[in-house]
Every structure is written in structure tokens, then in C-alpha cells.
Scaffold this motif. Structure first.
Motif, PDB file in Angstrom:
ATOM      1  N   UNK A 271       1.586  11.269  -6.968  1.00 25.71           N
ATOM      2  CA  UNK A 271       0.470  10.344  -7.010  1.00 25.71           C
ATOM      3  C   UNK A 271       0.137   9.868  -5.594  1.00 25.71           C
ATOM      4  N   UNK A 272      -1.147   9.823  -5.301  1.00 27.04           N
ATOM      5  CA  UNK A 272      -1.574   9.439  -3.959  1.00 27.04           C
ATOM      6  C   UNK A 272      -1.712   7.933  -3.868  1.00 27.04           C
ATOM      7  N   UNK A 273      -1.102   7.352  -2.849  1.00 28.82           N
ATOM      8  CA  UNK A 273      -1.220   5.927  -2.558  1.00 28.82           C
ATOM      9  C   UNK A 273      -1.439   5.792  -1.058  1.00 28.82           C
ATOM     10  N   UNK A 274      -2.589   5.241  -0.660  1.00 23.32           N
ATOM     11  CA  UNK A 274      -2.955   5.215   0.752  1.00 23.32           C
ATOM     12  C   UNK A 274      -1.957   4.452   1.608  1.00 23.32           C
ATOM     13  N   UNK A 275      -1.550   3.284   1.150  1.00 24.40           N
ATOM     14  CA  UNK A 275      -0.614   2.464   1.937  1.00 24.40           C
ATOM     15  C   UNK A 275       0.715   3.203   2.092  1.00 24.40           C
ATOM     16  N   UNK A 276       1.195   3.787   1.009  1.00 25.65           N
ATOM     17  CA  UNK A 276       2.466   4.518   1.070  1.00 25.65           C
ATOM     18  C   UNK A 276       2.374   5.692   2.046  1.00 25.65           C
ATOM     19  N   UNK A 277       1.275   6.442   1.963  1.00 23.77           N
ATOM     20  CA  UNK A 277       1.120   7.612   2.831  1.00 23.77           C
ATOM     21  C   UNK A 277       0.996   7.220   4.298  1.00 23.77           C
ATOM     22  N   UNK A 278       0.318   6.120   4.566  1.00 22.10           N
ATOM     23  CA  UNK A 278       0.174   5.657   5.947  1.00 22.10           C
ATOM     24  C   UNK A 278       1.525   5.300   6.548  1.00 22.10           C
ATOM     25  N   UNK A 279       2.366   4.618   5.756  1.00 22.43           N
ATOM     26  CA  UNK A 279       3.701   4.251   6.218  1.00 22.43           C
ATOM     27  C   UNK A 279       4.582   5.482   6.390  1.00 22.43           C
TER      28      UNK A 279
END
Length: 313
Positions: free
Chosen positions: A2-10
Motif C-alpha cells: 500500500x502506498x503512503x506518501x509520508x512513509x515513502x518519503x521517510x
């Protein structure tokens, strides 16, 4: 996944931090990795995809190829960055996701032969600095000529990159041994020997002259204010004497590096030795110089080609 922007940025930042520690990559290389991953994350976010999976990755690379029409070289670099990031995701999040269903062979890079200068052009380039030095009208221009003379000589004599020239410090040069410690790409160092007595003399002369320019730090080559000479200034120095010597108008400082490697092979140097002198990680990078080493090819064919030993007319 699942894509999560905040998670991917970190995770993208953590990925770069891990690369920095594990592989000791240079600042520019780390920036390129981070930029490649961040651009994909932004692209996914703008299109509101819910998943980061093989289909999403495929769509992103089709976008790079067909919509913005990036070159094969650029796409291939992004492939390497993003593939390593996806491997990092699997390891960090303890997953076994298949993100790629295609290989980098899809983006074959056309191989361009390295561009070189002829021996006559190199001699003309060096002579143009000498001629200017002999006709200087002030101490200021005398100092600049001595500096520029050394820069042109080292670009060819050691096959250095302009970034390596700019990074040189005075303590990197051993006057007694005529050796220079080079700070190469990816924070890798190599020791080189200045085999030409003439170049050693010029560099020794510059070290004395350098003190007249009130150096602000330990930089080997300084500007008129005493600060470290930038790579852009080194480029401009080359272009100045390129015009004065009337050599190939499209040549760059890197032509001298290519010429250095090609002439080593022409003169019989072992390709492994050339690899080490050039600071290449892989011999595959060095092998491209064998394609332009015509003298070496001629020598091998004259010596070993079976047709040479047949009497048939």
C-alpha cells in the motif's frame, strides 16, 4: 504494498542514509539516488495510486520513456536507483514484493567511443600556454600563466578529471617522489606518479608562485582572491587555450583524460594498469579505450595475423 506518501518519503531518506554508510558514496551520487526516488514518489502521489507494486513501477517507466522521452542513459540510471530502493523496501519492511517484471536491457545505452585529441593538438595546447607566459606584461598575469600551465599539464599527464584537479591540496603532492594523491569519485583515493620531469618542474615553480596569491586555505590551485579554484574556472581555462591553440573547437577538458588513456594503450600499457591509473571501478569502463587504440590494434595484427605469413598472392 500500500502506498503512503509520508512513509515513502521517510523511507527514501533512510535509503540514502544507508547508502551513505554502507557504500561511502559521494555527495553528488547520493543526491542523484535521492532525486530519482523522490521523483517517482511525487509521480505516484500526483496520480493518486493506492499501491506501489510492479504495475505502478511499469507505468512510471513507460511515462519516462514515452511521455517525457528521457534518453536511454537517464532511464537506465533511474532503473538502477529505483531497483535498489525497492530492494531496500523489501529488506526493511520484511516483504517479498516483486516490483520489477522487466530488466534494464530494455534501455540499452548506445556506446559512444571516447573522443580524444591528437598528439599534435595536445602539443599545440601546451605550447599556447607557454607562448602566453613568454609574453606576459605583468606579475599578475605571470602568476596566472604558471597556474594554468600546471592545470593543462596535469589534465593530460595524469588523465585527471576537472573535479580531481579542483580538489587537490598542497599536501597531496610529494615533491621528493613527484607523486600526487588523487581524491576521485565516490571518495576513492589513488596515488599517481608524475613521470615527466618537465611537469614536476612546472608544478614546483607553481608552489612557490602560489604564495604570491595569498592562498586562503591549502588548495593547490587558487583564484585571484586566494580561494580554491572551481571546476567551472578550470573548464574556462581549458576553453581559453583551446581557442588560442585552434584545436578541435568542440573539445572539452575530458578529451585530455581520454587521450591519456588511449595513448597509454597505444604505447603498450596493460589494460589493468590503465584501469588503476584512471580510477575506474570496473575494467569494462576502461575497455572502451581499446576501441580507439588504433596503434595497438595495428601492432597486434602486424605481429599475429596469420594472413601476413602466407605467400599466396
Amino acid at each position: 504494498m500500500k502506498y503512503n506518501n509520508r512513509q515513502q518519503t521517510l523511507l527514501a531518506q533512510e535509503f540514502v542514509d544507508v547508502l551513505s554508510i554502507e557504500r561511502n558514496l559521494g555527495e553528488k551520487t547520493l543526491y542523484a539516488y535521492k532525486n530519482d526516488v523522490d521523483n517517482m514518489i511525487r509521480w505516484i502521489d500526483l496520480r493518486h495510486y493506492d499501491d506501489l507494486n510492479d504495475e505502478t513501477v511499469m507505468m512510471y517507466f513507460l511515462y519516462l520513456q514515452n511521455e517525457i522521452e528521457l534518453s536511454c542513459r537517464s532511464i537506465r540510471r533511474k532503473y538502477v536507483s529505483i531497483r535498489q530502493y525497492c530492494d531496500f523496501l523489501n529488506k526493511t519492511l520484511e516483504m517479498n514484493e516483486v516490483f520489477f517484471k522487466f530488466s534494464s536491457r530494455k534501455f540499452q545505452i548506445p556506446r559512444n567511443l571516447p573522443k580524444t585529441l591528437s598528439k599534435a593538438e595536445i602539443q599545440s595546447l601546451i605550447a599556447s600556454v607557454t607562448a602566453e607566459f613568454q609574453n606576459v606584461s605583468s606579475d599578475y598575469h605571470r602568476r596566472l600563466c604558471i597556474r594554468n600551465m600546471c592545470i593543462i599539464e596535469l589534465l593530460f599527464c595524469l588523465g585527471l578529471r576537472i573535479g580531481e584537479i579542483a580538489a587537490l591540496d598542497i599536501e597531496d603532492y610529494n615533491r621528493e617522489e613527484c607523486s600526487v594523491l588523487i581524491h576521485g569519485k565516490g571518495k576513492k583515493e589513488r596515488m599517481l606518479f608524475i613521470s615527466s620531469p618537465v611537469v614536476c618542474q612546472k608544478l614546483n615553480h607553481w608552489l612557490i608562485t602560489r604564495l604570491e596569491m595569498n592562498p586562503q586555505d591549502s588548495a593547490m590551485f587558487v583564484n585571484k582572491s586566494g580561494g580554491r579554484l572551481s571546476i567551472f574556472s578550470i573548464e574556462n581555462i581549458f576553453y581559453k587555450y583551446r581557442e588560442l591553440s585552434k584545436i578541435n573547437p568542440h573539445s572539452t577538458p575530458h578529451f585530455l583524460r581520454h587521450s591519456f588513456a588511449t595513448q597509454l594503450l597505444n604505447n603498450g600499457a596493460n589494460i589493468r594498469d590503465v584501469q588503476e591509473l584512471m580510477g575506474h571501478n570496473s575494467i569494462v569502463t576502461t575497455q572502451i579505450y581499446t576501441e580507439v587504440s588504433l596503434n595497438r590494434k595495428r601492432e597486434v595484427l602486424m605481429k599475429y595475423n596469420g594472413r601476413n605469413f602466407m605467400n599466396t598472392v
